[in-house]
Scaffold this motif. Sequence first.
Motif, PDB file in Angstrom:
ATOM      1  N   ALA A  59       7.976  10.069  -8.754  1.00 35.10           N
ATOM      2  CA  ALA A  59       8.454   9.176  -7.493  1.00 35.10           C
ATOM      3  C   ALA A  59       7.353   8.672  -6.822  1.00 35.10           C
ATOM      4  CB  ALA A  59       9.273   9.904  -6.476  1.00 35.10           C
ATOM      5  N   ARG A  60       6.282   9.344  -6.718  1.00 34.99           N
ATOM      6  CA  ARG A  60       4.937   8.838  -6.030  1.00 34.99           C
ATOM      7  C   ARG A  60       3.760   9.215  -6.868  1.00 34.99           C
ATOM      8  NH1 ARG A  60       5.420   8.390  -0.465  1.00 34.99           N
ATOM      9  NH2 ARG A  60       7.717   7.793   0.040  1.00 34.99           N
ATOM     10  N   ASP A 102     -16.083   2.541  -0.320  1.00 39.79           N
ATOM     11  CA  ASP A 102     -15.480   1.580  -0.752  1.00 39.79           C
ATOM     12  C   ASP A 102     -15.424   1.442  -2.275  1.00 39.79           C
ATOM     13  OD1 ASP A 102     -15.104   0.647   1.820  1.00 39.79           O
ATOM     14  OD2 ASP A 102     -16.993  -0.922   1.989  1.00 39.79           O
ATOM     15  N   ARG A 103     -16.399   2.200  -2.836  1.00 39.16           N
ATOM     16  CA  ARG A 103     -16.537   2.034  -4.221  1.00 39.16           C
ATOM     17  C   ARG A 103     -15.352   3.113  -4.672  1.00 39.16           C
ATOM     18  NH1 ARG A 103     -20.997   2.647  -7.508  1.00 39.16           N
ATOM     19  NH2 ARG A 103     -20.570   3.031  -9.664  1.00 39.16           N
ATOM     20  N   VAL A 104     -15.103   4.102  -4.252  1.00 39.52           N
ATOM     21  CA  VAL A 104     -13.833   5.238  -4.286  1.00 39.52           C
ATOM     22  C   VAL A 104     -12.540   4.340  -4.324  1.00 39.52           C
ATOM     23  CG1 VAL A 104     -12.364   7.110  -3.647  1.00 39.52           C
ATOM     24  CG2 VAL A 104     -14.979   7.181  -3.694  1.00 39.52           C
ATOM     25  N   VAL A 105     -12.479   3.510  -2.987  1.00 38.77           N
ATOM     26  CA  VAL A 105     -11.384   2.590  -2.879  1.00 38.77           C
ATOM     27  C   VAL A 105     -11.145   1.747  -4.198  1.00 38.77           C
ATOM     28  CG1 VAL A 105     -10.047   0.874  -1.379  1.00 38.77           C
ATOM     29  CG2 VAL A 105     -11.271   3.156  -0.438  1.00 38.77           C
ATOM     30  N   ARG A 106     -12.138   1.116  -4.356  1.00 35.66           N
ATOM     31  CA  ARG A 106     -12.198   0.117  -5.651  1.00 35.66           C
ATOM     32  C   ARG A 106     -11.632   0.959  -6.930  1.00 35.66           C
ATOM     33  NH1 ARG A 106     -16.792  -2.054  -3.441  1.00 35.66           N
ATOM     34  NH2 ARG A 106     -18.199  -1.060  -5.218  1.00 35.66           N
ATOM     35  N   THR A 107     -12.075   1.968  -7.253  1.00 37.00           N
ATOM     36  CA  THR A 107     -11.550   2.554  -8.473  1.00 37.00           C
ATOM     37  C   THR A 107     -10.301   3.312  -8.249  1.00 37.00           C
ATOM     38  OG1 THR A 107     -14.064   3.469  -8.520  1.00 37.00           O
ATOM     39  CG2 THR A 107     -12.421   4.820  -9.847  1.00 37.00           C
ATOM     40  N   ALA A 108      -9.826   3.652  -7.107  1.00 35.02           N
ATOM     41  CA  ALA A 108      -8.539   4.000  -6.615  1.00 35.02           C
ATOM     42  C   ALA A 108      -7.571   2.816  -7.321  1.00 35.02           C
ATOM     43  CB  ALA A 108      -8.307   4.266  -5.462  1.00 35.02           C
ATOM     44  N   LYS A 109      -7.908   1.533  -6.822  1.00 32.96           N
ATOM     45  CA  LYS A 109      -7.139   0.417  -7.003  1.00 32.96           C
ATOM     46  C   LYS A 109      -7.122   0.305  -8.437  1.00 32.96           C
ATOM     47  CE  LYS A 109      -7.110  -1.629  -2.251  1.00 32.96           C
ATOM     48  NZ  LYS A 109      -7.524  -2.910  -1.574  1.00 32.96           N
ATOM     49  N   ALA A 110      -8.167   0.205  -9.216  1.00 26.90           N
ATOM     50  CA  ALA A 110      -8.231  -0.075 -10.419  1.00 26.90           C
ATOM     51  C   ALA A 110      -7.286   1.190 -11.350  1.00 26.90           C
ATOM     52  CB  ALA A 110      -9.666   0.063 -11.043  1.00 26.90           C
ATOM     53  N   LEU A 111      -7.348   2.427 -10.788  1.00 26.58           N
ATOM     54  CA  LEU A 111      -6.700   3.220 -11.684  1.00 26.58           C
ATOM     55  C   LEU A 111      -4.992   2.736 -11.322  1.00 26.58           C
ATOM     56  CD1 LEU A 111      -8.524   6.686 -10.757  1.00 26.58           C
ATOM     57  CD2 LEU A 111      -8.125   5.605 -12.862  1.00 26.58           C
ATOM     58  N   LEU A 112      -4.713   2.608 -10.039  1.00 32.58           N
ATOM     59  CA  LEU A 112      -3.325   2.344  -9.701  1.00 32.58           C
ATOM     60  C   LEU A 112      -3.036   1.199 -10.775  1.00 32.58           C
ATOM     61  CD1 LEU A 112      -3.134   2.385  -5.837  1.00 32.58           C
ATOM     62  CD2 LEU A 112      -1.546   3.767  -7.269  1.00 32.58           C
ATOM     63  N   ARG A 113      -3.844   0.018 -10.825  1.00 29.18           N
ATOM     64  CA  ARG A 113      -3.407  -1.206 -11.597  1.00 29.18           C
ATOM     65  C   ARG A 113      -3.265  -0.779 -13.114  1.00 29.18           C
ATOM     66  NH1 ARG A 113      -7.054  -4.080  -8.675  1.00 29.18           N
ATOM     67  NH2 ARG A 113      -8.679  -3.558 -10.118  1.00 29.18           N
ATOM     68  N   SER A 114      -4.017   0.086 -13.534  1.00 29.33           N
ATOM     69  CA  SER A 114      -4.158   0.311 -15.127  1.00 29.33           C
ATOM     70  C   SER A 114      -3.158   1.020 -15.372  1.00 29.33           C
ATOM     71  CB  SER A 114      -5.511   1.205 -15.482  1.00 29.33           C
ATOM     72  OG  SER A 114      -5.419   2.371 -14.856  1.00 29.33           O
ATOM     73  N   ALA A 115      -2.483   2.025 -14.397  1.00 31.52           N
ATOM     74  CA  ALA A 115      -1.173   2.693 -14.642  1.00 31.52           C
ATOM     75  C   ALA A 115      -0.071   2.099 -14.222  1.00 31.52           C
ATOM     76  CB  ALA A 115      -1.515   3.999 -13.869  1.00 31.52           C
ATOM     77  N   GLY A 116      -0.104   0.714 -13.851  1.00 35.57           N
ATOM     78  CA  GLY A 116       1.089  -0.048 -13.571  1.00 35.57           C
ATOM     79  C   GLY A 116       1.791   0.628 -12.313  1.00 35.57           C
ATOM     80  N   ASP A 120       2.149   0.751  -2.482  1.00 37.83           N
ATOM     81  CA  ASP A 120       3.060   1.556  -1.785  1.00 37.83           C
ATOM     82  C   ASP A 120       3.641   2.675  -2.674  1.00 37.83           C
ATOM     83  OD1 ASP A 120       4.746   0.498  -3.326  1.00 37.83           O
ATOM     84  OD2 ASP A 120       5.666  -0.996  -1.980  1.00 37.83           O
ATOM     85  N   GLU A 121       3.234   2.993  -3.493  1.00 37.29           N
ATOM     86  CA  GLU A 121       3.973   4.241  -4.174  1.00 37.29           C
ATOM     87  C   GLU A 121       2.773   5.266  -3.929  1.00 37.29           C
ATOM     88  OE1 GLU A 121       6.007   3.529  -8.264  1.00 37.29           O
ATOM     89  OE2 GLU A 121       4.555   2.162  -8.013  1.00 37.29           O
ATOM     90  N   LEU A 122       1.606   4.978  -3.298  1.00 34.54           N
ATOM     91  CA  LEU A 122       0.640   6.172  -3.020  1.00 34.54           C
ATOM     92  C   LEU A 122       1.162   7.023  -1.988  1.00 34.54           C
ATOM     93  CD1 LEU A 122      -2.234   6.836  -4.205  1.00 34.54           C
ATOM     94  CD2 LEU A 122      -3.034   5.288  -2.474  1.00 34.54           C
ATOM     95  N   ALA A 123       1.199   8.366  -2.134  1.00 35.39           N
ATOM     96  CA  ALA A 123       1.815   9.152  -1.141  1.00 35.39           C
ATOM     97  C   ALA A 123       0.511   9.783  -0.443  1.00 35.39           C
ATOM     98  CB  ALA A 123       2.299  10.553  -1.991  1.00 35.39           C
ATOM     99  N   GLY A 124      -0.546   9.556  -1.075  1.00 25.49           N
ATOM    100  CA  GLY A 124      -1.861  10.193  -0.134  1.00 25.49           C
ATOM    101  C   GLY A 124      -3.153   9.899  -1.012  1.00 25.49           C
ATOM    102  N   VAL A 125      -4.170  10.323  -0.278  1.00 28.02           N
ATOM    103  CA  VAL A 125      -5.782  10.467  -0.913  1.00 28.02           C
ATOM    104  C   VAL A 125      -6.198  11.722  -0.607  1.00 28.02           C
ATOM    105  CG1 VAL A 125      -7.999   9.330  -1.376  1.00 28.02           C
ATOM    106  CG2 VAL A 125      -5.760   7.832  -1.134  1.00 28.02           C
ATOM    107  N   GLY A 126      -6.757  12.476  -1.138  1.00 30.13           N
ATOM    108  CA  GLY A 126      -7.432  13.584  -1.129  1.00 30.13           C
ATOM    109  C   GLY A 126      -8.908  13.601  -1.542  1.00 30.13           C
ATOM    110  N   ILE A 127      -9.807  13.850  -0.824  1.00 27.64           N
ATOM    111  CA  ILE A 127     -11.316  13.434  -0.914  1.00 27.64           C
ATOM    112  C   ILE A 127     -11.933  14.940  -0.751  1.00 27.64           C
ATOM    113  CG2 ILE A 127     -13.420  12.215  -0.313  1.00 27.64           C
ATOM    114  CD1 ILE A 127     -11.770  10.058   0.651  1.00 27.64           C
ATOM    115  N   GLY A 128     -12.802  15.191  -1.658  1.00 25.30           N
ATOM    116  CA  GLY A 128     -13.873  16.399  -1.627  1.00 25.30           C
ATOM    117  C   GLY A 128     -15.261  16.157  -1.544  1.00 25.30           C
ATOM    118  N   LEU A 129     -15.872  16.416  -0.406  1.00 22.28           N
ATOM    119  CA  LEU A 129     -17.301  15.970  -0.206  1.00 22.28           C
ATOM    120  C   LEU A 129     -18.244  17.028  -0.404  1.00 22.28           C
ATOM    121  CD1 LEU A 129     -16.712  13.634   3.279  1.00 22.28           C
ATOM    122  CD2 LEU A 129     -17.093  13.032   0.991  1.00 22.28           C
ATOM    123  N   PRO A 130     -19.523  16.793  -0.779  1.00 20.33           N
ATOM    124  CA  PRO A 130     -20.482  17.955  -0.830  1.00 20.33           C
ATOM    125  C   PRO A 130     -21.149  18.402   0.463  1.00 20.33           C
ATOM    126  CG  PRO A 130     -21.555  15.856  -1.560  1.00 20.33           C
ATOM    127  CD  PRO A 130     -20.051  15.664  -0.876  1.00 20.33           C
TER     128      PRO A 130
END
Lengths: 377, 377
Positions: A59-60, A102-116, A120-130
């Motif tokens: 669903a998401r 911003d680079r992570v956001v661009r990659t996220a958008k590219a992944l969404l596009r590539s998966a069609g 607005d289907e994105l339930a959220g973003v989780g980020i791990g930092l060092p």
Amino acid sequence: MRDGKPRTRAELIQLTGLARSTVGARVDALLGTGLLAPSGEAASTGGRPPARFAFNPDARVVIGADLGATHAIVALTDLSGRVIAERAEPLDITLGPKPVLDRVVRTAKALLRSAGRRQDELAGVGIGLPGPVEHSSGRPALPPIMPGWDDFDVPGHVSSRLGGCPVLVDNDVNIMALGEHATIYPEVDHLMFVKVATGIGAGIISDGRLTRGAQGSAGDLGHVAAPHGGDVRCTCGNVGCLEAVASGPAIVRSLAAQSVDAGDSRGLISLAKSGDTVATAAIRDAGREIGEVLATCVSLLNPSVIVVGGILAQAAESLLAGIREVVYRRSLPLATGDLQIVAARTGDHAGVIGAATMVIQHALSAEQVELALTSSA
Amino acid sequence: MRDGKPRTRAELIQLTGLARSTVGARVDALLGTGLLAPSGEAASTGGRPPARFAFNPDARVVIGADLGATHAIVALTDLSGRVIAERAEPLDITLGPKPVLDRVVRTAKALLRSAGRRQDELAGVGIGLPGPVEHSSGRPALPPIMPGWDDFDVPGHVSSRLGGCPVLVDNDVNIMALGEHATIYPEVDHLMFVKVATGIGAGIISDGRLTRGAQGSAGDLGHVAAPHGGDVRCTCGNVGCLEAVASGPAIVRSLAAQSVDAGDSRGLISLAKSGDTVATAAIRDAGREIGEVLATCVSLLNPSVIVVGGILAQAAESLLAGIREVVYRRSLPLATGDLQIVAARTGDHAGVIGAATMVIQHALSAEQVELALTSSA
């Protein structure tokens, strides 16, 4: 419904004790969000067969991002944590928060596009930092290897660029603990994930849940006093810390003192894999120091699994030998009788899967589903 | 309803989303058990004013028993943990389980009688024992100072003599942690209770709940390696354990080596209270050793309160000075910024209140209330 088993409205009324009208309204709302989907028909009891519904992990979608000192892995998953698409790329964390995120956001958008999939289907973003993160606010807290990141509003920056979706942030070790636990040990209630790399840290699963402590710094083992730490100076300003004697760079330094030039942690792993006895002995010694600290952790927390990850776990044989030797000698029989000490199995994926898991657990928590239903009603 | 606030049936229907018939049946059943009682009338909305109900802590009573090596404290409490009556008496744990537990049962019956309460009003019995216990079965697990108790069915023996009521058992340190937490720090989510006496152990409250670990041995700090433990032989067979250098008997031995005869832990406390500088220095040194181990615990768990109890806490000034000195020097600023290290305040009562709290939490858990309602329906 998260077990994926299809159920009818009548079964839900019986299971929950909720009123028929309440169940009806919630099922309709959840069908509206797509979190529930029709799933075949139940056996007829005479008259029109009642419809069955099941949790719909498709669903998401969720973005999980694992940022290291010099790389980023970003993955798109469904609501069960299954990876739909993934991208790994070199990324220098010292560029500062805005260029990196911003680079992570661009990659996220590219992944969404590539998966069609739509944003607005994105339930959220989780980020791990060092580095250390205040989980409640998602802001880094004096991270030593991340100049410019201190107190930066990571969730605000990322959320505003991805349609206002929820963004959760934690340190890389907690994220890896969540990922390894969700993927390999979902039935284990008490687990420690120990990362041995440039730094040393742990993520603690206690009674099935990640425990972060009062300020979110639980698991910060790198600056615990190592038994043979002596007066070795640590980057933190203190002396004798575990990181100062047992991290990747510390082992490389100890080899240099024996006239063996490993270069860096990757070079050290290559030497160990080629069978260099000086390198394997040094890694085993580091394992012993880590084992002394873990023995105290075992007495304190009584876990049933200790998972060792991070780049040094690629020399698992020597590292685990040192850790096991000390932990099994030093801990009480009751605590070590059923204790497994093993190398991480999710490898490079633990971080992104854990980051996605953090978001999924949040998005499907009772409170959040309630909120979504209220706002969609 | 456990917050004690009176509510009407209509308010419960709105709060829970349960069907009118479900709420009606449950309120009737809970009124039948006495767990709910009428509590005044709500403001009229026209017609007959709807009745209000509130949680009634007086509906049942609980027995909490705290057994030490040489004493027993038994208390009768209500369902809020308030002590109605209490009795302390000398009792030698080495007499074995049957004589000791039969004495506890006699005392419990006497307390019930003196308070005018019937045995069928007893919601359960909580027992703290001075040794390791498998909490799920209530059986002692190789307890070093309790000959004859290993694997004894404590719940079975006690329950059969008190009308079959639930009996829960745990080690004394977990019980004290529960009691101190419930009584003094109910709002604190991350707390460690450290007992320093003949043995040394800890009870861990993590995310508001007692954490016992995989085999129930979490908090077993007595046999962790002390930094200056060297090759001092411990009763456990290992060398250099924390108990071997920082427990009451260990400090008494170190004084004897300096030609000061303290006798036992009580004598040591008297010496310290009289201002003897050799005794206070030895206690402070023990505090430093304990502090080294606790510094690791602070890095691992990030608690906001460490409570120090047990007989040695009666010399709190010297003991806490040693502990604080090391913990604040050795831990990271993020973890110690808001960390309090304090002496226990419930004193002799922590054990019985904690034992009663364990039973109350169990008896009022959703599952148990459900069970009671099902069986009474």
